[in-house]
Write an enzyme that holds these catalytic residues in place. Structure first.
Site, mmCIF file in Angstrom:
data_model
loop_
_atom_site.group_PDB
_atom_site.id
_atom_site.type_symbol
_atom_site.label_atom_id
_atom_site.label_comp_id
_atom_site.label_asym_id
_atom_site.label_seq_id
_atom_site.Cartn_x
_atom_site.Cartn_y
_atom_site.Cartn_z
ATOM 1 N N TYR A 141 37.763 50.415 35.056
ATOM 2 C CA TYR A 141 37.639 49.566 33.868
ATOM 3 C C TYR A 141 37.167 50.342 32.646
ATOM 4 O O TYR A 141 37.452 49.971 31.524
ATOM 5 C CB TYR A 141 36.650 48.431 34.133
ATOM 6 C CG TYR A 141 37.241 47.249 34.853
ATOM 7 C CD1 TYR A 141 37.769 47.385 36.128
ATOM 8 C CD2 TYR A 141 37.268 45.993 34.259
ATOM 9 C CE1 TYR A 141 38.298 46.296 36.792
ATOM 10 C CE2 TYR A 141 37.791 44.901 34.912
ATOM 11 C CZ TYR A 141 38.310 45.054 36.178
ATOM 12 O OH TYR A 141 38.836 43.970 36.822
ATOM 13 N N LYS A 191 37.766 53.427 49.545
ATOM 14 C CA LYS A 191 39.086 53.917 49.952
ATOM 15 C C LYS A 191 38.923 55.417 50.169
ATOM 16 O O LYS A 191 39.581 56.250 49.539
ATOM 17 C CB LYS A 191 40.119 53.576 48.862
ATOM 18 C CG LYS A 191 41.553 53.883 49.234
ATOM 19 C CD LYS A 191 42.135 52.918 50.260
ATOM 20 C CE LYS A 191 43.548 53.338 50.641
ATOM 21 N NZ LYS A 191 44.095 52.560 51.780
ATOM 22 N N ASP A 223 41.558 48.045 52.075
ATOM 23 C CA ASP A 223 42.707 47.285 52.595
ATOM 24 C C ASP A 223 42.327 46.554 53.883
ATOM 25 O O ASP A 223 42.685 45.390 54.092
ATOM 26 C CB ASP A 223 43.943 48.179 52.779
ATOM 27 C CG ASP A 223 43.651 49.499 53.471
ATOM 28 O OD1 ASP A 223 42.451 49.818 53.667
ATOM 29 O OD2 ASP A 223 44.602 50.214 53.829
ATOM 30 N N ASP A 247 36.743 43.228 41.956
ATOM 31 C CA ASP A 247 37.481 42.216 41.197
ATOM 32 C C ASP A 247 38.494 41.538 42.109
ATOM 33 O O ASP A 247 38.583 40.309 42.171
ATOM 34 C CB ASP A 247 38.191 42.878 40.010
ATOM 35 C CG ASP A 247 39.012 41.876 39.223
ATOM 36 O OD1 ASP A 247 38.482 40.783 38.946
ATOM 37 O OD2 ASP A 247 40.175 42.171 38.903
ATOM 38 N N ASP A 251 38.267 37.499 44.120
ATOM 39 C CA ASP A 251 39.234 36.403 43.955
ATOM 40 C C ASP A 251 39.700 35.942 45.334
ATOM 41 O O ASP A 251 39.829 34.742 45.595
ATOM 42 C CB ASP A 251 40.451 36.847 43.125
ATOM 43 C CG ASP A 251 40.365 36.374 41.676
ATOM 44 O OD1 ASP A 251 39.228 36.250 41.171
ATOM 45 O OD2 ASP A 251 41.418 36.138 41.060
HETATM 46 C C1 IPM Z 1 36.376 38.789 36.535
HETATM 47 C C2 IPM Z 1 37.572 38.738 35.614
HETATM 48 C C3 IPM Z 1 37.434 39.833 34.583
HETATM 49 C C4 IPM Z 1 37.424 41.153 35.320
HETATM 50 C C5 IPM Z 1 38.504 39.826 33.489
HETATM 51 C C6 IPM Z 1 38.551 38.500 32.765
HETATM 52 C C7 IPM Z 1 38.332 40.960 32.516
HETATM 53 O O1 IPM Z 1 38.742 38.849 36.341
HETATM 54 O O2 IPM Z 1 35.249 38.642 36.027
HETATM 55 O O3 IPM Z 1 36.556 38.962 37.724
HETATM 56 O O4 IPM Z 1 38.484 41.696 35.640
HETATM 57 O O5 IPM Z 1 36.337 41.669 35.574
HETATM 58 MG MG MG Z 2 38.460 38.864 38.440
#
Ligand code: IPM
Ligand code: MG
Length: 366
Positions: A141, A191, A223, A247, A251
């Site tokens: 990032y 990884k 993975d 990240d 999710d």
């Molecule tokens: C998160 C989001 C952010 C990230 C985006 C909105 C920049 O996906 O907080 O997980 O990638 O960190």
């Molecule tokens: Mg995210």
């Protein structure tokens, strides 16, 4: 005690859910005799519209002067143009970096009354109770160079994954400290079969593990971890990993709990431990701005309300108050009150503000 809280409601449903977070904080303040003072600022698309930047300097300065930050969400189709000079997300990244919020905590817990709202089998998700610790200010990032350019043989782009020993060490420590107060199991995800940063990560994790003989630590490739999260999620207690892996995995992990609308997060500037009971932090729901339902009083405020509980815990050193918020949330869910995202047959449908009011009421009636 007195605390100052920066409010960055942002875009979409951000203001809807942050309102309910504030309502709950106010209730906690009255009930437990604390004073919470708020200062508000702009971030994201609304800040781009007003000031031409996703994070105005004043907003960052304001946050620095407060004890904690409560954030709603940023982004929306209005600002999605890929050629735009700045994007709302840039505000969030600048805020994380500017406030040195290197430790992102994302707890994922399956609540028994919501077992039917997930897409996975009940037997797989029923005992899920984990926390993912994501490194938040390094890696892909923020690594330099990071750019796109044209050459005679076509366009090229580069991102850089870089980590220093110090960056890795402090985030691994966060993982160990959290594991100490939980089931004493830490999974460090990397990884290392491919990446140099991951090899360094794994070495450092092994070194720090010697300071925590009470904790069982294992190393897992990212993975394999992605697979295990679906196959046997109850295996995990604390996961610690770098920015990009975190990240993606969070999710995925969020789906174990049924709805994104339930999950809180904390981003801390220090290592929380038994000794260190107050760490500056930013608290936000993990869901996005959901522009399609903004202002309609249907967003689930629970992720934000549980984020305020994390604020009470990690930034204010008020575990009893934090527990009061969490148990009020459980109570209201147990009573069958549901926002649209977690509505199932036989439950009582409520809106964003009604949910916030019910939770506040349960705190008051303790
Ligand atoms: C998160 C989001 C952010 C990230 C985006 C909105 C920049 O996906 O907080 O997980 O990638 O960190
Ligand atoms: Mg995210």
């Amino acid at each position: 005690m007195k605390f100052t809280i920066a409010i960055l409601a942002g875009d979409g449903v951000g203001p809807d859910v942050v309102n309910e977070g504030q309502r709950v904080l106010d209730t906690v303040g009255h009930h437990f005799d604390h004073k919470f003072e708020y200062k508000s600022g702009f971030i994201g698309g609304i800040a781009i519209d007003k000031f031409g930047t996703a994070l105005p300097d004043e907003a960052l300065e304001m946050c620095r002067k407060c004890d904690a930050v409560l954030l709603g969400a940023v982004g929306g189709p209005k600002w999605d143009n890929p050629n735009a000079k700045t994007r709302p997300e840039a505000g969030l990244l600048a805020l994380r970096k500017g406030l040195k919020l290197f430790a992102n905590l994302r707890p994922v817990k399956m609540l028994h009354m919501l077992e039917d709202s997930t897409t996975l089998k009940r037997a797989v998700v029923c005992n899920v109770d984990m926390i993912v610790v994501r490194e938040l200010t390094g890696g892909l990032y923020f690594g330099k160079p990071q750019k796109q350019w044209s050459t005679s043989r076509g366009r090229r782009a580069v991102d850089t994954m870089a980590y220093s020993e110090r960056e890795i060490e402090r985030i691994i420590r966060v993982g160990f400290e959290l594991a100490m107060s939980r089931r004493k199991k830490l999974t460090s995800v990397d990884k290392a079969n491919v990446l140099q940063t991951s090899r360094l990560w794994r070495q450092i994790a092994g070194e720090i593990a010697r300071e925590y003989p009470q904790i069982t630590m294992d190393n897992m490739l990212v993975d394999a971890c992605a697979m295990k999260l679906i196959k046997e999620p109850s295996y995990f207690d604390v996961i610690v990993t770098e920015n990009m892996f975190g990240d993606i995995l969070t999710d995925e992990a969020s789906m174990l709990a049924g709805s994104m609308g339930m999950l809180p997060s904390a981003s801390l500037a220090g290592i929380p431990s038994a000794k260190n009971q107050r760490t500056f932090g930013l608290y936000e729901p993990i869901h996005g701005s959901a522009p399609d339902i903004a202002g309609m009083n249907i967003a689930n405020p629970i992720a934000t309300i549980l984020s305020t509980a994390m604020m009470l815990h990690y930034s204010f050193g008020l575990p009893e108050e934090a527990a009061a918020v969490e148990s009020a949330v459980m109570q209201v869910l147990d009573e069958g009150h549901r926002t649209m995202d977690i509505m199932t047959e036989g439950m009582k449908h409520v809106g964003t503000d009604a949910k916030g009011k019910l939770i506040s009421e349960r705190i008051r009636k303790r």
